[in-house]
Design a protein around this motif. Structure first.
Motif, PDB file in Angstrom:
ATOM      1  N   UNK A 119     -94.868  -6.007   0.662  1.00 48.16           N
ATOM      2  CA  UNK A 119     -95.519  -4.860   1.290  1.00 48.16           C
ATOM      3  C   UNK A 119     -96.393  -5.380   2.431  1.00 48.16           C
ATOM      4  N   UNK A 120     -96.285  -4.759   3.598  1.00 51.74           N
ATOM      5  CA  UNK A 120     -97.082  -5.169   4.754  1.00 51.74           C
ATOM      6  C   UNK A 120     -98.552  -4.777   4.632  1.00 51.74           C
ATOM      7  N   UNK A 121     -98.912  -3.978   3.631  1.00 59.35           N
ATOM      8  CA  UNK A 121    -100.311  -3.628   3.399  1.00 59.35           C
ATOM      9  C   UNK A 121    -100.961  -4.560   2.391  1.00 59.35           C
ATOM     10  N   UNK A 159     -90.635   1.438  -2.325  1.00 58.99           N
ATOM     11  CA  UNK A 159     -90.978   1.127  -0.939  1.00 58.99           C
ATOM     12  C   UNK A 159     -90.687   2.278   0.011  1.00 58.99           C
ATOM     13  N   UNK A 160     -91.472   2.334   1.068  1.00 62.99           N
ATOM     14  CA  UNK A 160     -91.196   3.192   2.206  1.00 62.99           C
ATOM     15  C   UNK A 160     -90.988   2.284   3.406  1.00 62.99           C
ATOM     16  N   UNK A 161     -90.098   2.693   4.295  1.00 65.55           N
ATOM     17  CA  UNK A 161     -89.838   1.959   5.524  1.00 65.55           C
ATOM     18  C   UNK A 161     -90.362   2.815   6.664  1.00 65.55           C
ATOM     19  N   UNK A 162     -91.302   2.269   7.425  1.00 65.00           N
ATOM     20  CA  UNK A 162     -91.906   3.001   8.534  1.00 65.00           C
ATOM     21  C   UNK A 162     -91.499   2.334   9.848  1.00 65.00           C
ATOM     22  N   UNK A 177     -90.758  -2.320  12.437  1.00 61.47           N
ATOM     23  CA  UNK A 177     -90.562  -1.819  11.076  1.00 61.47           C
ATOM     24  C   UNK A 177     -91.658  -2.346  10.170  1.00 61.47           C
ATOM     25  N   UNK A 178     -92.238  -1.451   9.399  1.00 61.95           N
ATOM     26  CA  UNK A 178     -93.270  -1.791   8.436  1.00 61.95           C
ATOM     27  C   UNK A 178     -92.757  -1.403   7.049  1.00 61.95           C
ATOM     28  N   UNK A 179     -92.886  -2.315   6.099  1.00 66.92           N
ATOM     29  CA  UNK A 179     -92.483  -2.075   4.710  1.00 66.92           C
ATOM     30  C   UNK A 179     -93.757  -1.848   3.902  1.00 66.92           C
ATOM     31  N   UNK A 180     -93.791  -0.768   3.111  1.00 64.64           N
ATOM     32  CA  UNK A 180     -95.008  -0.465   2.349  1.00 64.64           C
ATOM     33  C   UNK A 180     -94.668   0.134   0.994  1.00 64.64           C
ATOM     34  N   UNK A 181     -95.491  -0.202   0.002  1.00 65.52           N
ATOM     35  CA  UNK A 181     -95.438   0.553  -1.244  1.00 65.52           C
ATOM     36  C   UNK A 181     -95.787   1.995  -0.905  1.00 65.52           C
ATOM     37  N   UNK A 182     -95.195   2.907  -1.595  1.00 61.57           N
ATOM     38  CA  UNK A 182     -95.503   4.326  -1.424  1.00 61.57           C
ATOM     39  C   UNK A 182     -97.009   4.558  -1.617  1.00 61.57           C
ATOM     40  N   UNK A 183     -97.568   3.965  -2.675  1.00 55.07           N
ATOM     41  CA  UNK A 183     -98.992   4.181  -2.944  1.00 55.07           C
ATOM     42  C   UNK A 183     -99.891   3.518  -1.901  1.00 55.07           C
ATOM     43  N   UNK A 184     -99.461   2.382  -1.331  1.00 50.25           N
ATOM     44  CA  UNK A 184    -100.278   1.726  -0.301  1.00 50.25           C
ATOM     45  C   UNK A 184    -100.403   2.611   0.937  1.00 50.25           C
TER      46      UNK A 184
END
Length: 167
Positions: A104-106, A119-122, A134-141
């Motif tokens: 996760x990028x956060x 994961x979410x891809x932004x 592209x940023x990869x993040x946990x949904x909760x993050x």
């Protein structure tokens, strides 16, 4: 403004694709992603990066290279849309095809990009010019970083991509 990356925007890390092997290089293979033959992107599989730790010799590694002209199943590992051509790195590791995980990028913890993962891809873009990141993040993050008073966007972060009840 001309955006070179527009045709590749439907592609994202964690997505499974079919690809045709075009040529071999000492480090891996160049491929063409089915449906994106004329999209102006370059795609590859880094065979050394994926299999050098599990093979005992270069000949054993070479034996894993898919034949030129063959169709392979792959998962998108990474996309670089900073400048043309768009560059797509694919994985053919069985474990990645089953469930692709990245940091996760956060928070830096592992998150699962594959369907059913957390994961979410932004994609971040600017009106100032082409290119995206592209940023990869946990949904909760992501949800927790959206201001509490912006409850609609927080709720969307929790629900995006999930099936609605009863559908």
């Amino acid at each position: 403004m001309e955006r070179f990356e527009s045709e590749s925007l439907p592609l994202m890390p964690g997505q499974k694709v079919q690809a045709k092997v075009l040529c071999h290089h000492p480090w891996g293979v160049i491929v063409e992603i089915a449906g994106y033959e004329n999209a102006g992107l370059s795609a590859s599989v880094d065979m050394i990066g994926q299999f050098s730790e599990t093979t005992s010799s270069y000949d054993e590694l070479l034996a894993l290279f898919p034949p030129i002209g063959s169709q392979i199943d792959a998962v998108i590992q990474q996309i670089n849309r900073w400048h043309p051509p768009v560059s797509v790195r694919l994985s053919i590791r069985p474990a990645d095809l089953e469930s692709l995980a990245r940091r996760c990028d956060f928070c830096g913890e592992t998150t699962t990009l594959s369907p059913g993962g957390d994961a979410l891809v932004l994609d971040s873009r600017s009106h100032e010019g082409p290119g995206s990141h592209t940023i990869i993040a946990h949904r909760h993050c992501l949800a927790e970083r959206i201001r509490p008073e912006n409850g609609g966007e927080r709720a969307r972060a929790w629900k995006i991509g999930k099936m609605h009840e009863g559908s």
